[in-house]
Design a protein around this motif. Structure first.
Motif, PDB file in Angstrom:
ATOM      1  N   ALA A 214      36.618 -35.480  -9.616  1.00 23.68           N
ATOM      2  CA  ALA A 214      35.726 -36.512  -8.713  1.00 23.68           C
ATOM      3  C   ALA A 214      35.624 -36.353  -7.288  1.00 23.68           C
ATOM      4  N   ASP A 215      36.852 -35.509  -6.895  1.00 18.60           N
ATOM      5  CA  ASP A 215      36.944 -35.292  -5.291  1.00 18.60           C
ATOM      6  C   ASP A 215      36.605 -33.826  -5.006  1.00 18.60           C
ATOM      7  N   TYR A 216      36.038 -33.213  -5.786  1.00 19.83           N
ATOM      8  CA  TYR A 216      36.023 -31.555  -5.549  1.00 19.83           C
ATOM      9  C   TYR A 216      34.798 -31.652  -4.384  1.00 19.83           C
ATOM     10  N   VAL A 217      35.146 -30.663  -3.340  1.00 20.08           N
ATOM     11  CA  VAL A 217      34.528 -30.316  -2.244  1.00 20.08           C
ATOM     12  C   VAL A 217      33.896 -29.240  -2.523  1.00 20.08           C
ATOM     13  N   PRO A 218      32.574 -28.575  -2.617  1.00 21.39           N
ATOM     14  CA  PRO A 218      31.967 -27.377  -2.718  1.00 21.39           C
ATOM     15  C   PRO A 218      32.221 -26.492  -1.624  1.00 21.39           C
ATOM     16  N   ALA A 219      32.222 -25.056  -1.755  1.00 19.58           N
ATOM     17  CA  ALA A 219      32.419 -24.077  -0.555  1.00 19.58           C
ATOM     18  C   ALA A 219      31.078 -24.025  -0.014  1.00 19.58           C
ATOM     19  N   LEU A 220      29.943 -24.621  -0.385  1.00 20.28           N
ATOM     20  CA  LEU A 220      28.677 -24.778   0.238  1.00 20.28           C
ATOM     21  C   LEU A 220      28.114 -26.034  -0.056  1.00 20.28           C
ATOM     22  N   GLU A 221      27.821 -27.000   0.827  1.00 22.20           N
ATOM     23  CA  GLU A 221      27.044 -28.186   0.569  1.00 22.20           C
ATOM     24  C   GLU A 221      25.500 -27.869   0.341  1.00 22.20           C
ATOM     25  N   PRO A 222      24.843 -28.714  -0.629  1.00 19.30           N
ATOM     26  CA  PRO A 222      23.345 -28.202  -0.844  1.00 19.30           C
ATOM     27  C   PRO A 222      22.586 -27.979   0.014  1.00 19.30           C
ATOM     28  N   GLU A 223      22.767 -28.440   1.366  1.00 22.12           N
ATOM     29  CA  GLU A 223      21.718 -28.206   2.274  1.00 22.12           C
ATOM     30  C   GLU A 223      22.054 -26.705   2.986  1.00 22.12           C
ATOM     31  N   LYS A 224      23.137 -26.229   2.639  1.00 23.16           N
ATOM     32  CA  LYS A 224      23.356 -24.696   3.111  1.00 23.16           C
ATOM     33  C   LYS A 224      23.511 -23.570   1.830  1.00 23.16           C
ATOM     34  N   PHE A 225      23.233 -24.031   0.660  1.00 22.88           N
ATOM     35  CA  PHE A 225      23.220 -23.320  -0.481  1.00 22.88           C
ATOM     36  C   PHE A 225      22.061 -22.254  -0.290  1.00 22.88           C
ATOM     37  N   ASP A 226      22.360 -21.097  -0.255  1.00 19.04           N
ATOM     38  CA  ASP A 226      21.464 -19.984  -0.383  1.00 19.04           C
ATOM     39  C   ASP A 226      21.701 -18.943  -1.183  1.00 19.04           C
ATOM     40  N   VAL A 227      22.434 -18.931  -2.125  1.00 19.92           N
ATOM     41  CA  VAL A 227      23.007 -17.766  -3.083  1.00 19.92           C
ATOM     42  C   VAL A 227      21.963 -17.382  -4.117  1.00 19.92           C
ATOM     43  N   CYS A 228      21.202 -18.260  -4.664  1.00 21.89           N
ATOM     44  CA  CYS A 228      20.454 -17.755  -5.717  1.00 21.89           C
ATOM     45  C   CYS A 228      19.438 -19.062  -6.171  1.00 21.89           C
ATOM     46  N   PRO A 229      18.483 -18.688  -6.981  1.00 27.23           N
ATOM     47  CA  PRO A 229      17.411 -19.763  -7.385  1.00 27.23           C
ATOM     48  C   PRO A 229      18.404 -20.745  -8.593  1.00 27.23           C
ATOM     49  N   ILE A 230      17.756 -21.972  -8.820  1.00 32.03           N
ATOM     50  CA  ILE A 230      18.589 -22.802  -9.709  1.00 32.03           C
ATOM     51  C   ILE A 230      17.342 -23.371 -10.604  1.00 32.03           C
ATOM     52  N   LEU A 231      17.734 -23.406 -11.904  1.00 31.87           N
ATOM     53  CA  LEU A 231      17.030 -23.921 -12.929  1.00 31.87           C
ATOM     54  C   LEU A 231      17.629 -25.269 -13.614  1.00 31.87           C
TER      55      LEU A 231
END
Length: 319
Positions: A240-257
């Motif tokens: 419930a509380d997991y904090v990602p290494a990158l928030e979505p505004e900063k995600f620049d790793v790869c395309p998403i489907l």
């Protein structure tokens, strides 16, 4: 560590569940994955692999909190393998036939760490590019792993659910009251050292919407390695509380489907949109799967999912 756990050959539940799939999606004696074991932090993690040394790209398949790796192999691992890809489905600790180390608590943070370490292990033995697929909670797991690892070429999710968002937590829990009253108790249990206490995942979540066929749902509930699983307070709190290494505004790793089942009564499109609409630095594509439920066992949704992922994977491989 030398003891070999039992694989899916000794389990009947997955065979019962796959009986609700279209015939061409059922694994027979001549189409079974190679079962492997990966040692990670004392756990013996089970892998279903369809090897293909000539495949231009590999796909790692992650289940959610109501499924397991073998159920990923049936709906997607084997079909993608027939289309020329190498696939491997992983049983995360606590699910499937993975053998959890005695006395070791499992949290969602462990799932993310295991996913990232597995990507590293796969790339260390074979440099061919990798994309990730995740069903249900596994969709967000692909994001969390990619954000931490930063080495994959694409991610595909059945859903992308940020449980830190109150609306998402309310709508995906067993009911709103259970979430508003129960989750504070779950967090408290973890804080005061009772994190090892366990409860059925079906009481914490809207598992009743896992599949739309009632007989199939009963079969899934009967499987203690998937929908009938019990999880710890520590796992629920960390999920419930997991904090990602990158928030979505900063995600620049790869395309998403996003492959969104059109008849998903657990995690409809608007919940994933709350997260995906915040992503701007990479392409985001959304494909609807007609007639398909949350765990899709219906056509044409299964075929549409396969075709969309094949196209996406080829693009990620530069083919």
């Amino acid at each position: 560590m030398n003891e070999q756990p039992q694989g899916y050959g000794a389990q009947a539940s997955w065979r019962t569940i796959q009986g609700f799939l279209p015939e061409e999606y059922r694994l027979g004696p001549d189409g079974m994955p190679v079962e492997e074991w990966w040692d990670w932090r004392g756990h013996r993690i089970h892998l279903d692999r369809f090897p293909n040394p000539d495949a231009p790209i590999r796909v790692i398949l992650f289940h959610g909190v109501g499924t397991n790796g073998r159920q990923m192999s049936t709906i997607l691992g084997a079909p993608l393998a027939r289309s020329g890809f190498e696939t491997v489905a992983i049983d995360m600790p606590g699910y499937g036939v993975t053998k959890v180390a005695r006395g070791v608590p499992v949290t969602y943070d462990d799932w993310v760490a295991a996913a990232s370490d597995f990507i590293d292990a796969e790339l260390a033995r074979d440099p061919r590019p990798i994309i990730l697929y995740g069903l249900s909670a596994g969709g967000m797991l692909t994001y969390h792993a990619a954000a931490l690892n930063r080495k994959v070429k694409g991610i595909v999710g059945m859903t992308f659910l940020d449980q830190r968002v109150q609306q998402v937590a309310d709508e995906t829990a067993y009911n709103k009251l259970m979430n508003r009253l129960g989750m504070p108790q779950v967090r408290l249990a973890k804080k005061i050292g009772l994190g090892a206490l366990r409860m059925p995942m079906s009481l914490a979540s809207k598992m009743r919407a896992l599949v739309n066929d009632k007989a199939a749902l009963r079969a899934c509930y009967a499987d203690r390695t998937s929908a009938g699983n019990w999880v710890s307070m520590a796992f629920l709190a960390s999920y419930a509380d997991y904090v990602p290494a990158l928030e979505p505004e900063k995600f620049d790793v790869c395309p998403i489907l996003l492959t969104q089942p059109a008849e998903d009564h657990w995690t409809p499109l608007h919940l994933s949109n709350l997260f995906l609409d915040r992503i701007a630095k990479v392409p985001v594509r959304k494909v609807m799967l007609d007639n398909a439920g949350h765990y899709p066992i219906e056509q044409p949704g299964l075929r549409q999912m396969h075709d969309a992922i094949v196209q996406f994977a080829r693009e990620c491989a530069g083919r």
